[in-house]
Write a protein that holds these residues in place. Structure first.
Motif, mmCIF file in Angstrom:
data_model
loop_
_atom_site.group_PDB
_atom_site.id
_atom_site.type_symbol
_atom_site.label_atom_id
_atom_site.label_comp_id
_atom_site.label_asym_id
_atom_site.label_seq_id
_atom_site.Cartn_x
_atom_site.Cartn_y
_atom_site.Cartn_z
ATOM 1 N N VAL A 5 39.210 39.303 32.550
ATOM 2 C CA VAL A 5 37.936 40.321 32.268
ATOM 3 C C VAL A 5 37.994 41.172 31.000
ATOM 4 O O VAL A 5 39.088 41.553 30.800
ATOM 5 N N VAL A 7 36.848 44.168 29.323
ATOM 6 C CA VAL A 7 35.952 45.391 29.466
ATOM 7 C C VAL A 7 35.762 46.017 27.819
ATOM 8 O O VAL A 7 36.561 46.087 27.065
ATOM 9 N N ASN A 38 33.953 49.654 34.999
ATOM 10 C CA ASN A 38 34.350 48.493 34.640
ATOM 11 C C ASN A 38 35.948 48.186 34.565
ATOM 12 O O ASN A 38 36.261 47.332 34.949
ATOM 13 N N TYR A 41 36.477 47.589 38.320
ATOM 14 C CA TYR A 41 36.416 46.208 38.580
ATOM 15 C C TYR A 41 37.306 45.241 37.956
ATOM 16 O O TYR A 41 38.011 44.371 38.929
ATOM 17 N N LEU A 104 31.998 42.199 30.772
ATOM 18 C CA LEU A 104 31.045 43.321 31.279
ATOM 19 C C LEU A 104 30.613 43.875 29.954
ATOM 20 O O LEU A 104 31.314 43.978 29.034
ATOM 21 N N THR A 128 26.181 41.381 33.687
ATOM 22 C CA THR A 128 25.264 42.435 33.524
ATOM 23 C C THR A 128 24.553 42.329 32.318
ATOM 24 O O THR A 128 23.880 43.266 32.090
ATOM 25 N N LYS A 139 25.596 47.468 39.577
ATOM 26 C CA LYS A 139 25.849 46.081 40.079
ATOM 27 C C LYS A 139 27.409 45.760 39.937
ATOM 28 O O LYS A 139 28.032 45.046 41.060
ATOM 29 N N VAL A 140 27.969 46.467 39.116
ATOM 30 C CA VAL A 140 29.502 46.351 39.096
ATOM 31 C C VAL A 140 30.093 47.040 40.355
ATOM 32 O O VAL A 140 30.976 46.597 40.873
ATOM 33 N N ARG A 141 29.597 48.169 40.738
ATOM 34 C CA ARG A 141 29.936 48.970 41.563
ATOM 35 C C ARG A 141 29.800 48.378 43.099
ATOM 36 O O ARG A 141 30.724 48.296 44.083
ATOM 37 N N ALA A 143 29.793 45.014 43.427
ATOM 38 C CA ALA A 143 30.802 44.137 43.316
ATOM 39 C C ALA A 143 32.099 44.648 44.055
ATOM 40 O O ALA A 143 32.791 43.679 44.745
ATOM 41 N N PHE A 150 31.463 38.514 41.301
ATOM 42 C CA PHE A 150 30.476 37.706 40.453
ATOM 43 C C PHE A 150 30.822 36.022 40.422
ATOM 44 O O PHE A 150 30.955 35.712 39.174
#
Length: 152
Positions: A5, A7, A38, A41, A104, A128, A139-141, A143, A150
């Motif tokens: 990921v 960020v 982020n 996540y 993200l 996103t 959307k991230v929250r 998830a 995702f």
């Protein structure tokens, strides 16, 4: 399947609130709400996560940032890190060993990440992309709350 990921760093940094903070690990240096969600996540779903700093490139969360800076991909005159340097970092840090890269953040960070990973055998996902900041954070929250990374 291994997931990296990415960020994006943030404009708001610890030195904005506490100018005498001194050198600070990257994961604690960025204090804005988008970075925090982020990061949450990434900590929940990633096999590994890195921060994309316009000044330093792909950095690990424990990378120590010595002081405040104001470099952004949005303003070329601030001299952001080059794609060629990012590509070198990808190899040096083994970031090309992941099958999926979830980036993200906004358009600039997604575009730079995609260019940096071009030609590597990874799938870059930008869940996103194109969303206003509030909707992206929502959307991230969701998830995080729903345990849905995702489709990674």
């Amino acid at each position: 399947m291994s997931v990296l990921v990415v960020v994006p760093c943030g404009m708001r940094k610890i030195w904005d609130m506490n100018p005498s903070a001194g050198p600070t690990p990257a994961k604690n240096a960025y204090v804005g709400a988008p970075f925090k969600v982020n990061r949450e996540y990434a900590e929940k779903f990633a096999d590994r996560w890195v921060i994309l700093s316009a000044k330093y490139g792909f950095i690990d969360p424990d990378f120590v940032i010595p002081e405040n800076y104001d470099v952004t991909f949005k303003r070329p005159e601030t001299q952001p890190v080059s794609v060629s340097k990012l590509r070198r970092q990808i190899v040096e840090k083994g970031l090309n060993n992941f099958s999926k890269v979830v980036v993200l953040g906004g358009r600039d960070y997604v575009a730079v990440t995609r260019r940096a990973f071009e030609g590597f055998k990874v799938t870059v996902i930008a869940p996103t992309l194109g969303l206003p900041i509030g909707k992206a954070m929502g959307k991230v929250r969701r998830a995080i709350q729903e345990g849905d990374p995702f489709n990674c």
